[in-house]
Scaffold this motif. Structure first.
Motif, PDB file in Angstrom:
ATOM      1  N   THR A  78      53.405 -18.484 -12.138  1.00 49.24           N
ATOM      2  CA  THR A  78      52.301 -17.764 -12.785  1.00 49.24           C
ATOM      3  C   THR A  78      51.670 -18.699 -13.820  1.00 49.24           C
ATOM      4  N   GLU A  79      50.462 -18.346 -14.245  1.00 51.48           N
ATOM      5  CA  GLU A  79      49.753 -19.194 -15.198  1.00 51.48           C
ATOM      6  C   GLU A  79      50.557 -19.315 -16.505  1.00 51.48           C
ATOM      7  N   GLY A  80      50.695 -20.518 -16.978  1.00 50.34           N
ATOM      8  CA  GLY A  80      51.428 -20.742 -18.229  1.00 50.34           C
ATOM      9  C   GLY A  80      52.928 -20.871 -18.033  1.00 50.34           C
ATOM     10  N   GLU A  81      53.361 -21.107 -16.804  1.00 50.83           N
ATOM     11  CA  GLU A  81      54.803 -21.157 -16.565  1.00 50.83           C
ATOM     12  C   GLU A  81      55.507 -22.193 -17.441  1.00 50.83           C
ATOM     13  N   SER A  82      54.889 -23.379 -17.607  1.00 55.05           N
ATOM     14  CA  SER A  82      55.571 -24.446 -18.353  1.00 55.05           C
ATOM     15  C   SER A  82      55.886 -24.001 -19.787  1.00 55.05           C
ATOM     16  N   THR A  83      55.004 -23.153 -20.354  1.00 48.55           N
ATOM     17  CA  THR A  83      55.248 -22.635 -21.702  1.00 48.55           C
ATOM     18  C   THR A  83      56.506 -21.765 -21.721  1.00 48.55           C
ATOM     19  N   LEU A  84      56.649 -20.943 -20.685  1.00 50.49           N
ATOM     20  CA  LEU A  84      57.818 -20.053 -20.598  1.00 50.49           C
ATOM     21  C   LEU A  84      59.093 -20.861 -20.390  1.00 50.49           C
ATOM     22  N   VAL A  85      58.997 -21.881 -19.557  1.00 45.59           N
ATOM     23  CA  VAL A  85      60.168 -22.710 -19.271  1.00 45.59           C
ATOM     24  C   VAL A  85      60.605 -23.447 -20.537  1.00 45.59           C
ATOM     25  N   ALA A  86      59.617 -23.982 -21.259  1.00 41.53           N
ATOM     26  CA  ALA A  86      59.930 -24.733 -22.484  1.00 41.53           C
ATOM     27  C   ALA A  86      60.587 -23.837 -23.530  1.00 41.53           C
ATOM     28  N   ALA A  87      60.257 -22.534 -23.503  1.00 36.82           N
ATOM     29  CA  ALA A  87      60.830 -21.605 -24.483  1.00 36.82           C
ATOM     30  C   ALA A  87      62.113 -20.955 -23.978  1.00 36.82           C
ATOM     31  N   ASP A  88      62.637 -21.450 -22.833  1.00 35.80           N
ATOM     32  CA  ASP A  88      63.874 -20.893 -22.247  1.00 35.80           C
ATOM     33  C   ASP A  88      63.757 -19.430 -21.859  1.00 35.80           C
ATOM     34  N   ILE A  89      62.548 -19.004 -21.572  1.00 36.73           N
ATOM     35  CA  ILE A  89      62.364 -17.610 -21.161  1.00 36.73           C
ATOM     36  C   ILE A  89      62.697 -17.449 -19.689  1.00 36.73           C
ATOM     37  N   LYS A  90      62.435 -18.467 -18.904  1.00 40.58           N
ATOM     38  CA  LYS A  90      62.785 -18.440 -17.489  1.00 40.58           C
ATOM     39  C   LYS A  90      62.883 -19.870 -16.963  1.00 40.58           C
ATOM     40  N   PRO A  91      63.630 -20.050 -15.856  1.00 42.72           N
ATOM     41  CA  PRO A  91      63.646 -21.370 -15.231  1.00 42.72           C
ATOM     42  C   PRO A  91      62.371 -21.555 -14.401  1.00 42.72           C
ATOM     43  N   PRO A  92      62.040 -22.783 -13.994  1.00 41.80           N
ATOM     44  CA  PRO A  92      60.869 -22.990 -13.139  1.00 41.80           C
ATOM     45  C   PRO A  92      61.048 -22.261 -11.815  1.00 41.80           C
ATOM     46  N   GLU A  93      59.938 -21.796 -11.253  1.00 38.84           N
ATOM     47  CA  GLU A  93      60.001 -21.102  -9.955  1.00 38.84           C
ATOM     48  C   GLU A  93      60.628 -21.989  -8.878  1.00 38.84           C
ATOM     49  N   ASN A  94      60.392 -23.288  -8.979  1.00 40.22           N
ATOM     50  CA  ASN A  94      60.990 -24.211  -8.006  1.00 40.22           C
ATOM     51  C   ASN A  94      62.501 -24.100  -7.944  1.00 40.22           C
ATOM     52  N   THR A  95      63.105 -23.956  -9.115  1.00 39.50           N
ATOM     53  CA  THR A  95      64.558 -23.828  -9.184  1.00 39.50           C
ATOM     54  C   THR A  95      65.004 -22.532  -8.500  1.00 39.50           C
ATOM     55  N   LEU A  96      64.285 -21.443  -8.798  1.00 34.32           N
ATOM     56  CA  LEU A  96      64.634 -20.151  -8.196  1.00 34.32           C
ATOM     57  C   LEU A  96      64.475 -20.212  -6.685  1.00 34.32           C
ATOM     58  N   ARG A  97      63.413 -20.906  -6.259  1.00 33.54           N
ATOM     59  CA  ARG A  97      63.129 -21.015  -4.837  1.00 33.54           C
ATOM     60  C   ARG A  97      64.267 -21.736  -4.100  1.00 33.54           C
ATOM     61  N   GLU A  98      64.776 -22.798  -4.716  1.00 34.16           N
ATOM     62  CA  GLU A  98      65.877 -23.530  -4.080  1.00 34.16           C
ATOM     63  C   GLU A  98      67.125 -22.657  -3.997  1.00 34.16           C
ATOM     64  N   GLN A  99      67.393 -21.894  -5.055  1.00 34.47           N
ATOM     65  CA  GLN A  99      68.567 -21.006  -5.045  1.00 34.47           C
ATOM     66  C   GLN A  99      68.413 -19.937  -3.970  1.00 34.47           C
ATOM     67  N   TRP A 100      67.192 -19.446  -3.847  1.00 36.30           N
ATOM     68  CA  TRP A 100      66.900 -18.403  -2.848  1.00 36.30           C
ATOM     69  C   TRP A 100      67.080 -18.956  -1.433  1.00 36.30           C
ATOM     70  N   LEU A 101      66.540 -20.139  -1.203  1.00 35.75           N
ATOM     71  CA  LEU A 101      66.673 -20.757   0.123  1.00 35.75           C
ATOM     72  C   LEU A 101      68.150 -20.934   0.483  1.00 35.75           C
ATOM     73  N   ALA A 102      68.933 -21.379  -0.498  1.00 34.34           N
ATOM     74  CA  ALA A 102      70.358 -21.613  -0.234  1.00 34.34           C
ATOM     75  C   ALA A 102      71.064 -20.305   0.111  1.00 34.34           C
ATOM     76  N   GLN A 103      70.518 -19.212  -0.392  1.00 31.21           N
ATOM     77  CA  GLN A 103      71.161 -17.926  -0.134  1.00 31.21           C
ATOM     78  C   GLN A 103      70.700 -17.293   1.188  1.00 31.21           C
ATOM     79  N   VAL A 104      69.402 -17.319   1.460  1.00 27.10           N
ATOM     80  CA  VAL A 104      68.907 -16.580   2.633  1.00 27.10           C
ATOM     81  C   VAL A 104      69.096 -17.348   3.938  1.00 27.10           C
ATOM     82  N   LYS A 105      69.053 -18.679   3.888  1.00 28.13           N
ATOM     83  CA  LYS A 105      69.151 -19.443   5.140  1.00 28.13           C
ATOM     84  C   LYS A 105      70.428 -19.136   5.928  1.00 28.13           C
ATOM     85  N   PRO A 106      71.606 -19.230   5.283  1.00 28.69           N
ATOM     86  CA  PRO A 106      72.829 -18.964   6.056  1.00 28.69           C
ATOM     87  C   PRO A 106      72.883 -17.541   6.604  1.00 28.69           C
ATOM     88  N   ILE A 107      72.369 -16.580   5.847  1.00 27.20           N
ATOM     89  CA  ILE A 107      72.406 -15.188   6.312  1.00 27.20           C
ATOM     90  C   ILE A 107      71.498 -15.026   7.533  1.00 27.20           C
TER      91      ILE A 107
END
Lengths: 262, 101
Positions: A187-216
């Motif tokens: 979303t717009e302004g993501e880097s600001t949120l990441v820098a403030a430790d409010i959330k990890p980058p979407e890329n990180t979440l995406r990799e975790q998601w891929l690792a979970q859904v692919k085997p299933i």
């Protein structure tokens, strides 16, 4: 140090928070609406009731995120106005949740891909430096964990149950996949949120998601499409025609009598 | 018309640990795990619940309604065997009175 409330957030952070919370709320609201379209039409009575429950849960989650976004300092409209009086271009949902409900296979595949993304997302947000998000997630995670059990259970069963079910599930996955990747469009302004430790980058979440859904998905004998083909745009308000159609139906009654109280 | 439904699972619901599981209804499901999930949505969402059991209905061995008389209806009056003959409440009250409660 954590941020206890919107009042403590600096101005650029407020805009980024509003965008992010609105995106999560819009995802939940629209998927909940699509799920509710099965009420009275699901292939079996038990699933009809289960999906009506899911729809209600998602409405509740949407309300939670809209309410946080509507904090005075963040400036989003109150939840009813956000749901019923914004136009398609103001919605920040991923296109995955606006696609028509399709057949049962598509419904299950979409739910599974979404539920898995929520699990990853909520696990990360439980550690959010923005206290209102961390507190909300602590409650919502229980329901999402059950949602994932439910949709994953159906993916595992329908993927290789019969030739027809396999064929339908694969076709559904091929359609849903690029839009599911759009769940991780920043979303717009993501880097600001990441820098403030409010959330990890979407890329990180995406990799975790891929690792979970692919085997299933693979265990369910489904071929996972290319991870590079994202259907994005939703997070910046670019949607398919399906969203306008959905909103036209969902908002019609509220807009007939805008000042009515319910 | 053939029955295209999945097997029926009977659902038993426990509201608190230590309480009995009570039969609350049934669901159709393809297997036991899915039966549990569907039972959760039908029966445990509004009721207080700590445990659910599901049992395939055709795994239950039951008496037949045709055999009610043979199984359950005494031929002669045996009311003398019924607990209702005891006046427990009166006895307890008397004992309590003696102990000064």
């Amino acid at each position: 140090m954590g941020i206890e409330s919107a009042a403590q957030a600096a101005a650029p952070l407020r805009d980024a928070l509003r965008e992010f919370l609105t995106a999560m709320a819009d995802d939940e609201l629209l998927l909940g609406h699509r799920d509710s379209e099965w009420t009275g039409h699901a292939p079996i009575l038990e699933e009809d009731i289960a999906f009506s429950n899911l729809a209600q849960d998602e409405m509740g989650h949407a309300l939670t995120w809209y309410t946080l976004a509507a904090a005075r300092e963040l400036g989003a409209p109150d939840p009813d106005r956000a749901a019923f009086f914004r136009n398609a271009g103001e919605f920040r949902n991923a296109t995955l949740v606006e696609l028509p409900k399709g057949d049962w296979a598509f419904t299950i595949v979409r739910r599974y891909l979404f539920d898995a993304s929520e699990q990853v997302r909520y696990a990360a947000l439980a550690e959010s430096a923005y206290r209102p998000i961390a507190d909300a997630v602590a409650k919502l995670r229980r329901e999402e964990t059950y949602h994932l059990l439910h949709s994953r259970g159906w993916v595992q069963r329908l993927g290789d149950a019969t030739e027809e079910s396999h064929h339908r599930m694969q076709a559904a996955l091929d359609v849903a996949w690029p839009h599911a990747l759009g769940l991780f469009e920043p979303t717009e302004g993501e880097s600001t949120l990441v820098a403030a430790d409010i959330k990890p980058p979407e890329n990180t979440l995406r990799e975790q998601w891929l690792a979970q859904v692919k085997p299933i998905l693979e265990a369910a004998t489904l071929v996972v499409p290319d991870a590079a083909q994202m259907a994005g745009g939703g997070r910046s308000g670019q949607h398919t025609q399906h969203l306008a159609d959905l909103l036209n139906e969902m908002q019609k009654v509220a807009r007939m009598e805008p000042e009515a109280t319910w | 018309m053939s029955d295209t439904q999945w097997p029926v699972y009977e659902v038993f619901h426990q509201s608190k640990r230590g309480e009995p599981h009570i039969h609350v209804g049934s669901v159709h499901a393809p297997d036991p795990d899915m039966a549990l999930m569907l039972a959760r949505d039908q029966f445990a969402r509004r009721l207080e619940c700590v445990s659910l059991w599901v049992v395939r209905a055709d795994h239950i061995t039951a008496t037949s309604y045709e055999d009610v008389e043979v199984w359950f209806q005494p031929a002669t009056d045996k009311s003398y065997r019924e607990a209702a003959g005891f006046r427990m409440a009166d006895m307890i009250r008397k004992l309590e009175a003696e102990r000064g409660h």
